[in-house]
Scaffold this motif. Structure first.
Motif, short mmCIF file in Angstrom:
data_model
loop_
_atom_site.label_atom_id
_atom_site.label_comp_id
_atom_site.label_asym_id
_atom_site.label_seq_id
_atom_site.Cartn_x
_atom_site.Cartn_y
_atom_site.Cartn_z
N GLU A 161 0.84 -1.19 0.00
CA GLU A 161 0.00 0.00 0.00
C GLU A 161 0.87 1.24 0.00
O GLU A 161 1.97 1.25 0.56
N HIS A 162 0.36 2.26 -0.65
CA HIS A 162 0.97 3.59 -0.65
C HIS A 162 -0.21 4.55 -0.68
O HIS A 162 -1.05 4.49 -1.58
N ASP A 163 -0.31 5.43 0.30
CA ASP A 163 -1.48 6.29 0.40
C ASP A 163 -1.56 7.36 -0.68
O ASP A 163 -2.66 7.85 -0.97
N LYS A 164 -0.42 7.75 -1.25
CA LYS A 164 -0.46 8.84 -2.23
C LYS A 164 0.69 8.76 -3.22
O LYS A 164 1.54 9.65 -3.28
N PRO A 165 0.74 7.70 -4.03
CA PRO A 165 1.82 7.64 -5.03
C PRO A 165 1.56 8.63 -6.16
O PRO A 165 0.42 8.85 -6.56
N SER A 166 2.62 9.21 -6.67
CA SER A 166 2.47 10.09 -7.83
C SER A 166 2.38 9.29 -9.12
O SER A 166 1.93 9.81 -10.14
N ASP A 167 2.79 8.03 -9.07
CA ASP A 167 2.73 7.13 -10.22
C ASP A 167 2.34 5.75 -9.70
O ASP A 167 3.15 5.06 -9.08
N GLY A 168 1.10 5.37 -9.92
CA GLY A 168 0.60 4.12 -9.38
C GLY A 168 1.30 2.90 -9.93
O GLY A 168 1.58 1.94 -9.19
#
Length: 248
Positions: free
Chosen positions: A227-234
């Motif tokens: 999980e990553h709450d706010k990636p700039s590149d999914g």
């Protein structure tokens, strides 16, 4: 232990369309995805999209408000998505008690839902953030009261939020091995101003996975969810994180 990598779909909420993202995850080698509340408006369509690309959804985040509205609806969603574990993901700030009796009441409530889930062949777990790790006036922690309420209440341990709560994830994993049914493998960027709320792709931050991973394996953790709450590149996040998870 062989890890079947999973990914929390909240990480990709800003990168529609979902069907294309699911195909990309399958192509990368993910085996599982974890849906979240906003995707529950059409459980049948969601289940079809997940299965179409050969993925499974053994866990999902279902908000406490939905459980309070009625477990029958939640259990129908669980059946549609073929969930093993219903995960309570978050408690709104206004709903968070400030003392031990308050958290004991929340624990008792969650234990009641866990019993109902168990009677339907499902499990129920709590997903932590940092606030469950903070000391109450008597020195105890909210997470202790949630897990003390009943052995039927399991834990989806978000290791990065444990760390952000000022605690050592490995210590907590070793303390509650029999309760950890799933883990959010999430990383923290030492540069908090990275434009991604201080989070990092798994294995590209500051957490000591050389300690955390063996502890999770020793605990018999079934579901490992990036999980990553706010990636700039999914897609970058998904690709780099599964590469790290494969190395485990």
């Amino acid at each position: 232990m062989t890890i079947a990598p999973g990914l929390q779909l909240y990480s990709l909420r800003e990168f529609p369309p979902l069907d294309l993202r699911l195909q990309e995850l399958a192509d990368l080698g993910y085996r599982k995805v974890e849906p979240y509340g906003a995707l529950m408006t059409d459980p049948d369509g969601l289940a079809a999209s997940i299965r179409r690309v050969g993925l499974a959804s053994p866990t999902a985040h279902v908000g406490l408000d939905r459980l309070r509205c009625g477990m029958d609806d939640v259990l129908r969603i669980a059946e549609t998505l073929d969930l093993e574990v219903i995960v309570v993901p978050f408690l709104q700030p206004d709903d968070r008690p400030g003392d031990t009796p308050g958290w004991m009441r929340i624990g008792a409530e969650i234990a009641g839902y866990a019993v109902k889930a168990k009677s339907a062949g499902r499990q129920l777990a709590w997903h932590n953030h940092d606030f469950e790790m903070l000391q109450l006036p008597d020195g105890s922690r909210p997470m202790e009261h949630l897990l003390a309420a009943s052995d039927d209440v399991l834990w989806e341990c978000d290791v990065a939020w444990v760390a952000r709560g000022g605690e050592d994830p490995t210590d907590w994993i070793r303390r509650y091995p029999e309760r950890i049914v799933a883990a959010h493998v999430k990383d923290i960027d030492p540069n908090g101003g990275n434009g991604e709320d201080g989070w990092a792709d798994v294995g590209h931050g500051m957490l000591d996975w050389g300690l955390i991973v063996p502890a999770l394996k020793a605990a018999g953790t079934r579901h490992w969810i990036a999980e990553h709450d706010k990636p700039s590149d999914g897609l970058r996040f998904a690709a780099r994180s599964i590469e790290t998870m494969r190395s485990w």
